[in-house]
Each structure stands twice: as C-alpha cells, then as structure tokens.
Write an enzyme that holds these catalytic residues in place. Structure first.
Site, PDB file in Angstrom:
ATOM      1  N   HIS A  23       0.727  -1.136  -0.119  1.00 46.18           N
ATOM      2  CA  HIS A  23       0.088   0.049  -0.081  1.00 46.18           C
ATOM      3  C   HIS A  23       0.877   1.210   0.233  1.00 46.18           C
ATOM      4  O   HIS A  23       0.615   2.290  -0.523  1.00 46.18           O
ATOM      5  CB  HIS A  23      -0.914  -0.066   1.015  1.00 46.18           C
ATOM      6  CG  HIS A  23      -2.100  -1.240   1.018  1.00 46.18           C
ATOM      7  ND1 HIS A  23      -3.267  -0.600   0.938  1.00 46.18           N
ATOM      8  CD2 HIS A  23      -1.807  -2.459   1.006  1.00 46.18           C
ATOM      9  CE1 HIS A  23      -4.085  -1.812   0.945  1.00 46.18           C
ATOM     10  NE2 HIS A  23      -3.130  -2.753   0.966  1.00 46.18           N
ATOM     11  N   ASP A 122      -6.121   5.789   0.363  1.00 48.11           N
ATOM     12  CA  ASP A 122      -6.096   4.244   0.354  1.00 48.11           C
ATOM     13  C   ASP A 122      -7.234   3.862   0.238  1.00 48.11           C
ATOM     14  O   ASP A 122      -8.045   4.433   1.128  1.00 48.11           O
ATOM     15  CB  ASP A 122      -5.304   3.783   1.328  1.00 48.11           C
ATOM     16  CG  ASP A 122      -4.931   2.308   1.075  1.00 48.11           C
ATOM     17  OD1 ASP A 122      -5.537   1.612   0.565  1.00 48.11           O
ATOM     18  OD2 ASP A 122      -3.367   2.031   1.169  1.00 48.11           O
TER      19      ASP A 122
END
Ligand code: UDP
Ligand code: UDP
Ligand code: UDP
Length: 468
Positions: A23, A122
């Site tokens: 991520h 995200d």
C-alpha cells in the site's frame, strides 16, 4: 481570495496510505510523481508502522524528497474492548485502527496551509476518509492498489450473491470470473477482510475518481468496461484513472544499502536472461516445508536463481536464520548457481537487470506492474487475497503462465519436482520472452509524451491547476 496570485498557486494534494508495503509503495511513487509536476504534496504517515520496511522507506523517502511535506499522524492505542477485531493479521488490525482514528485527522488537515485542493486516500481507508473529506468540503479520490480486474470484482461485492454461485461469477460486460479465483474470505461475510471490504466499497461512489497503478494497454477491456459504467448496475463507480506502471522514486546517492551492491555484482556476472528471480512480496511467509520444496525445485530446474525468502509475515519478527529455513548443505551445493537472501531487496533494481529472465511471483499487484515495466515473464503462484485474479490478468495479457493446480497458499504442499518443471518451462519459453519485451515497450509508451498514463495524470493535474 480568488485573485490572480491565488490562480497561480500550485495545487496542494494530500495523500494517505494505509498499512503494508504493497500500500505504501504506490503512494510514495505517486507522491514523487505529482511533486515532479509542480504540485505541493503533503504525505500523511500513520505511525507507528507495522513493518520495519515501511518505516525505513519513509525515512529514505523524506530525506530524498525534502520538498514533500510529512504530516505525522500518530495512531492512538487501540481499545479492542469497544470494537473487537476478528483477525490476527497485524496489517488488517492496523487498517481497522487507522479507519477508527481518522476523525482525529480532521483538525490537522483543516489547518494546512495553503488549503488542500484535493485528498487521495488508500481504498482501505475509504469509508472514513470520504466522511472526513465531505466534512472538510475537499474533493476526494481513491487510490486502489490492485488490478482493474480485481476492482471490478471488489466493487461488485455488495451485489453478488455468492451462496448461489456455481462455477463462475458474472460481472456485466466482462468475462466471467471463476469462483475458484475469488479470495476465500469473500465466502464468509463475517471474515474481517470481507466485512472491511464491504464497508469501504460503499464509499467509492463518493470519490471523484479512482487511481489505479495499471495501464490501458495492459487491462484495456476492464478499464473500458469500468469507465463505460457498465460493470455495476447498482452503484455508479467513479472514473478509473490508470496511471501505471508507477516508476520507483529517486533515492539520494548513499541511501542504497551496501548489501544491494553485493547482489548486483553477482547479477552482473550472469549471462543475459539466465536468472530466475523468486519472491512473494513483502508480507507472505511460506511454511518451512514449502520453502524446502522450492529450494529442491530450483536445484532441479538447473537455472541460476535469485531467491528472496521470508520467515514471517512481519519483518521485525523474522528471526529464523536462512540456513535453518533452507536446510544444511543447500547453499553449499548451490553456491555457484544461486543467491538466497532474507530481508529487503530492491526488487525493481533486480527486475531491471539484464540477467533476469523470469519471475516466480505471488502476483501482488505492485510486483505485476514492475514485471510488466521491465518486460520480465512471470510464473504466477498466487497465494492469497486478490492474487489469483491478478494472475489471470498476467496470463491474459501474455506476460506469464499460471500454475493453477498449485492452489491457494498452504492449500497443499507443492513438490520440488513441480516447481522445477514449471520454472524450466517458463525460462525456456521464447514466445513468453518476446511478449514480455512487447509489454515492456507498451508500458514505456504509456508514459510517452502522449501516452495513456501520462495523459490521464496530466488531465487530473490540469483540472486541479485550473480550479486553483
Ligand atoms: N518489495 C521489494 N523488496 C522486497 C519485497 C518487496 O522491493 O524484498 C516491493 C515490491 O517491489 C513491491 C512491494 O514491495 O513494490 C510489494 O508489493 P506487492 O503488491 O508486490 O506485494 P505485497 O507485498 O503487498 O504482497
Ligand atoms: N513515468 C512513470 N512510470 C514509468 C515511466 C515514466 O511514472 O514507467 C513518469 C516519470 O516519473 C515522469 C514521466 O512519467 O514524470 C515522464 O517520464 P519519461 O522518463 O518517459 O520522460 P522524461 O523523464 O524524459 O520527461
Ligand atoms: N495474507 C498474507 N498475504 C497476503 C494476503 C493474506 O500473508 O497478501 C494472510 C492473511 O493475513 C491471512 C492468511 O494469509 O492471515 C490467509 O489469507 P486469506 O486472505 O486467504 O484469508 P483466510 O484464508 O485466513 O480466510
């Protein structure tokens, strides 16, 4: 203050990565890329990080990019009595903690100067972040760190009746997805990954767009279907903005590890296309038995190899010695033929080396894009989560082959003989190599002056600059 001075101010973009290197990596790359296009960047960093790799990368990143601002976001200790979390995965636990703590970020964001033009978060923090952006009246975009193909499944999740599915999941306008490719937790609505996905996916429609580290030529059919609004009948997804493959961010000289130069020297001594690179990403550890079988397979394959091993999911806890994992005598026998390392390696540097001729990969999406960028053929060995869907994309694009019969991670022990045969097959497949080179070329073209990813990014930036 809508005057001409204000008009010339660069847009101020805040980026918010969640936990895990898979991520963080696309966010660091995107931050560097946007900053190179004259945007003011604030990278919000939830701390402490779960892995050592995340914290060392953040330190290196900020020291190499002094003009990118860092906004520390300390995550308060978690009170699991108020909200029990039904997972023991430390990355998943942190996703949950981050989402719960996000309201605390509100005053920090509203105090930033100049005021924010836009926030990019995200997808694993999408639900809470969309509320925050709404509250602050700041336009909000999602960064989805998997394939467009996985997005088509992920976004369909609330409307799928998985109980009734026989062999395939039908996604309008796209080829059906085999049931066996779905992440196993999707069949259990109480699994952390599934309930977390379900709550976050509902908020996608509030975003102005979704950035994906993919490129049009690689996932044309899916991107087109998503952007034509035909994939989902129940929810309008925002526009998909493919901006891949994201390139690695620059690192100041002297920041690269000594160890790095050792293994590059070894690669320099190997002939072009002769070495198979074996790595399963930043957080996937295999059982000791499976590791031994892979060793046996690499030995049988007769190929030179560069193998990165992990003994546990979180690097800080990875204390087993490499000899213990590999068994006595393995490295002595293989000394002239291969390198096996534990710990972090600079994967893109390895994939870009001419000696590398193939990549045995779990198909974490960052790894897939890195293989595509360097035109390296992949032997897909998907183990968890989105990885089978990604492996299908790799196979369909012609970048690699997928050993379907090996199943999910831990489902069965894959024998050395099977590993050896498949590795040899991939390394000697000339057609795959040719197609790999073509894909590498297409990936480069996506970033040409008028390339698809370059255009998509510039449209986003130009729109922000006009508004400022
Ligand atoms: N990576 C690396 N060195 C390592 C392990 C991973 O550079 O030793 C990088 C890899 O190049 C990729 C990211 O970390 O950019 C891992 O993301 P991916 O999506 O491939 O897999 P995940 O780790 O999320 O399973
Ligand atoms: N870029 C990227 N991924 C790639 C290649 C390029 O993100 O695989 C970005 C790069 O950071 C730069 C832009 O695309 O901002 C143009 O890169 P390129 O090297 O093609 O052109 P140049 O640096 O010569 O302008
Ligand atoms: N996992 C992992 N790497 C990944 C994805 C998952 O190590 O990229 C872990 C995950 O945290 C879980 C286990 O592997 O503990 C199995 O993951 P999965 O998502 O398949 O769920 P499960 O099989 O536990 O229901």
């Amino acid at each position: 203050m809508a005057n001409s001075d204000n008009h010339r101010m660069p847009p101020h973009i805040a980026l918010f990565p969640s936990a895990g290197m898979g991520h963080l990596m696309p966010f660091l790359r995107l931050a560097a890329l946007l900053s190179s296009h004259n945007c003011t960047i604030t990278l919000i960093t939830p701390t402490p990080t779960v892995s050592a790799a995340e914290s060392t990368h953040l330190t290196t990143f900020f020291s190499s990019h002094p003009h990118i601002r860092r906004l520390h976001f300390p995550i308060p200790p978690f009170d699991s009595s108020s909200t029990p979390i039904n997972t023991d995965d430390p990355f998943f636990i942190r996703w949950s903690q981050i989402s719960q703590s996000l309201p605390l970020l509100s005053p920090l964001l509203s105090n930033l100067s100049p005021p924010l033009s836009v926030v990019l978060s995200d997808f694993a923090a999408s639900m809470s972040f969309s509320q925050l952006a709404d509250h602050l009246s700041i336009p909000y975009y999602v960064v989805f760190s998997s394939s467009a193909r996985f997005l088509s499944l992920f976004a369909s999740l609330p409307s799928l009746n998985l109980d009734g599915i026989e062999d395939f999941v039908e996604i309008p306008d796209l080829p059906p997805l085999p049931k066996s490719s779905l992440p196993p937790p999707f069949f259990n609505p109480n699994h952390f990954f599934t309930s977390f996905a379900l709550s976050n996916v509902q908020s996608f429609r509030k975003a102005k767009g979704m950035f994906l580290n993919t490129f049009e030529e690689f996932e044309m059919e899916t991107i087109t279907a998503l952007n034509n609004g035909r994939v989902l009948s129940t929810m309008k997804l925002p526009h998909v903005i493919p901006i891949g493959p994201l390139e690695p961010f620059n690192v100041e000289n002297g920041e690269k590890s000594e160890k790095g130069s050792d293994y590059l020297v070894w690669l320099d001594g190997q002939s072009d296309g002769s070495v198979v690179y074996v790595s399963f990403g930043s957080r996937t550890a295999m059982s000791k038995e499976q590791i031994r079988e892979i060793g046996n397979g690499l030995e049988r394959s007769g190929c030179a190899f560069f193998w990165v091993l992990k003994g546990s999911k979180v690097d800080k806890e990875d204390t087993v010695g490499i000899e213990e994992l590999l068994g006595e005598g393995f490295m002595d026998r293989m000394k002239s033929r291969g390198v096996a390392v534990k710990g972090w390696v600079e994967q893109e540097e390895i994939l870009s080396h001419p000696a590398i001729g193939g990549f045995v990969s779990h198909c974490g999406w960052n790894s897939v894009m890195e293989a595509a960028r360097h035109g390296v053929p992949v032997l897909a060995w998907p183990l968890h989560g989105d990885q089978k869907v990604n492996a299908e994309v790799v196979e369909t694009a012609g970048l690699g082959m997928w050993a379907r019969e090996w199943g999910w991670g831990g489902e069965r022990l894959v024998r050395g003989e099977e590993v050896g045969d498949k590795v040899r097959e991939m390394m000697s497949d000339e057609k795959l190599r040719r197609r790999g080179r073509e894909i590498g070329e297409e990936a480069r073209k996506a970033w040409n002056q008028s390339g698809s990813s370059q255009k998509a990014l510039m449209e986003f930036i130009d729109e922000l600059k006009h508004k400022n």
